[in-house]
Scaffold this motif. Structure first.
Motif, PDB file in Angstrom:
ATOM      1  N   ILE A  29      -4.014  -3.160   0.704  1.00 55.82           N
ATOM      2  CA  ILE A  29      -3.926  -2.546   2.038  1.00 55.82           C
ATOM      3  C   ILE A  29      -5.002  -3.120   2.954  1.00 55.82           C
ATOM      4  CG2 ILE A  29      -4.286  -0.381   3.318  1.00 55.82           C
ATOM      5  CD1 ILE A  29      -2.884   1.042   0.906  1.00 55.82           C
ATOM      6  N   LEU A  32      -4.179  -6.749   3.899  1.00 52.03           N
ATOM      7  CA  LEU A  32      -3.129  -6.771   4.911  1.00 52.03           C
ATOM      8  C   LEU A  32      -3.684  -6.361   6.272  1.00 52.03           C
ATOM      9  CD1 LEU A  32      -0.193  -6.975   5.889  1.00 52.03           C
ATOM     10  CD2 LEU A  32       0.138  -4.634   5.074  1.00 52.03           C
ATOM     11  N   ALA A  33      -4.475  -5.299   6.305  1.00 44.93           N
ATOM     12  CA  ALA A  33      -5.055  -4.828   7.560  1.00 44.93           C
ATOM     13  C   ALA A  33      -5.959  -5.895   8.172  1.00 44.93           C
ATOM     14  CB  ALA A  33      -5.836  -3.536   7.329  1.00 44.93           C
ATOM     15  N   GLU A  36      -3.804  -8.437   9.800  1.00 47.75           N
ATOM     16  CA  GLU A  36      -3.226  -7.910  11.037  1.00 47.75           C
ATOM     17  C   GLU A  36      -4.286  -7.561  12.078  1.00 47.75           C
ATOM     18  OE1 GLU A  36      -0.791  -4.646   9.609  1.00 47.75           O
ATOM     19  OE2 GLU A  36       0.902  -6.001   9.269  1.00 47.75           O
ATOM     20  N   GLU A  92       6.837   0.448   4.375  1.00 48.32           N
ATOM     21  CA  GLU A  92       5.631   0.595   5.189  1.00 48.32           C
ATOM     22  C   GLU A  92       4.832  -0.705   5.218  1.00 48.32           C
ATOM     23  OE1 GLU A  92       2.719   2.168   7.637  1.00 48.32           O
ATOM     24  OE2 GLU A  92       4.692   2.972   7.186  1.00 48.32           O
ATOM     25  N   ASP A  93       4.621  -1.298   4.059  1.00 44.29           N
ATOM     26  CA  ASP A  93       3.837  -2.532   3.981  1.00 44.29           C
ATOM     27  C   ASP A  93       4.398  -3.450   2.913  1.00 44.29           C
ATOM     28  OD1 ASP A  93       1.867  -2.003   5.919  1.00 44.29           O
ATOM     29  OD2 ASP A  93       0.674  -0.842   4.503  1.00 44.29           O
ATOM     30  N   TYR A  95       3.046  -7.265   1.373  1.00 46.24           N
ATOM     31  CA  TYR A  95       1.953  -8.217   1.487  1.00 46.24           C
ATOM     32  C   TYR A  95       1.938  -9.153   0.285  1.00 46.24           C
ATOM     33  CZ  TYR A  95      -2.839 -10.007   1.627  1.00 46.24           C
ATOM     34  OH  TYR A  95      -3.943 -10.825   1.646  1.00 46.24           O
ATOM     35  N   TRP A 127      12.019  -1.285   8.396  1.00 46.54           N
ATOM     36  CA  TRP A 127      10.586  -1.524   8.490  1.00 46.54           C
ATOM     37  C   TRP A 127      10.245  -1.952   9.914  1.00 46.54           C
ATOM     38  CZ3 TRP A 127      13.940  -4.790   5.971  1.00 46.54           C
ATOM     39  CH2 TRP A 127      14.038  -6.092   6.455  1.00 46.54           C
ATOM     40  N   CYS A 129       7.652  -4.559  12.316  1.00 44.48           N
ATOM     41  CA  CYS A 129       6.915  -5.817  12.258  1.00 44.48           C
ATOM     42  C   CYS A 129       6.204  -5.993  13.590  1.00 44.48           C
ATOM     43  CB  CYS A 129       7.880  -6.977  11.996  1.00 44.48           C
ATOM     44  SG  CYS A 129       7.056  -8.576  11.848  1.00 44.48           S
ATOM     45  N   SER A 136       6.674 -13.864  10.077  1.00 46.10           N
ATOM     46  CA  SER A 136       7.379 -12.781   9.396  1.00 46.10           C
ATOM     47  C   SER A 136       8.713 -12.490  10.064  1.00 46.10           C
ATOM     48  CB  SER A 136       6.524 -11.509   9.363  1.00 46.10           C
ATOM     49  OG  SER A 136       5.426 -11.696   8.506  1.00 46.10           O
TER      50      SER A 136
END
Length: 169
Positions: A29, A32-33, A36, A92-93, A95, A127, A129, A136
């Motif tokens: 998580i 990924l954060a 982003e 939700e995610d 990765y 989802w 994006c 993606s």
């Protein structure tokens, strides 16, 4: 899904997360954060994730392993479509670690979610994006996903959520 789902990619398999994966899930998580540019928004802790994923069972996680090493994950849960009259899966995610991208591993995770959705008789897989994430978006469209351009996402959180909850009084 069995304990491991073998994939078309040699040495890549997918499994459901267990409680022992709690720290790994939080690490994914945060990675990924960071990608982003939203790491500052992560307030999840191992304790919060354990409660949410393994006690309350509010979401599920699948882990992708390449040569028995975790390289990616997908976190998902059910939502419901009143128009379809049945549940859907909401991703939700998803990765994959940067050094493992381009091998088709993300597509395998998405395919596994598709299998889960079909096995559970879900109507669809949804989802979000980020608009700037062109690689993606291209990947999702290539897989047959269609953008829902006519919809705007709304969110109530923090103090506004607290205030909203108090409107009943």
């Amino acid at each position: 899904m069995d304990k491991y789902l073998e994939t078309k990619i040699p040495n890549f398999k997918i499994r459901f997360a267990t409680e022992k994966d709690n720290k790994l899930i939080l690490d994914f998580i945060k990675e990924l954060a960071d990608y982003e540019k939203l790491l500052h928004e992560v307030v999840a802790t191992e304790e919060i994730l354990h409660e949410s994923l393994f006690v309350r069972k509010q979401a599920e996680v699948i882990i992708g392993e390449y040569n028995n090493e975790p390289v990616g994950f997908a976190l998902f849960f059910h939502n419901f479509s009143t128009f379809l009259g049945r549940a859907n899966l909401y991703l939700e995610d998803l990765y994959i670690r940067p050094e493992m991208r381009g091998l088709g591993l993300g597509k395998c995770l998405l395919s596994a979610l598709g299998r889960i959705a079909v096995e559970r008789n879900c109507g669809r897989l949804d989802w979000w994006c980020l608009d700037w994430n062109e690689s993606s978006i291209k990947f999702y469209k290539k897989m047959g996903a269609i953008p829902m351009d006519e919809w705007t996402v709304y969110r109530v959180q923090g103090e506004a959520l607290k205030n909203l909850s108090e409107e009943l009084n």
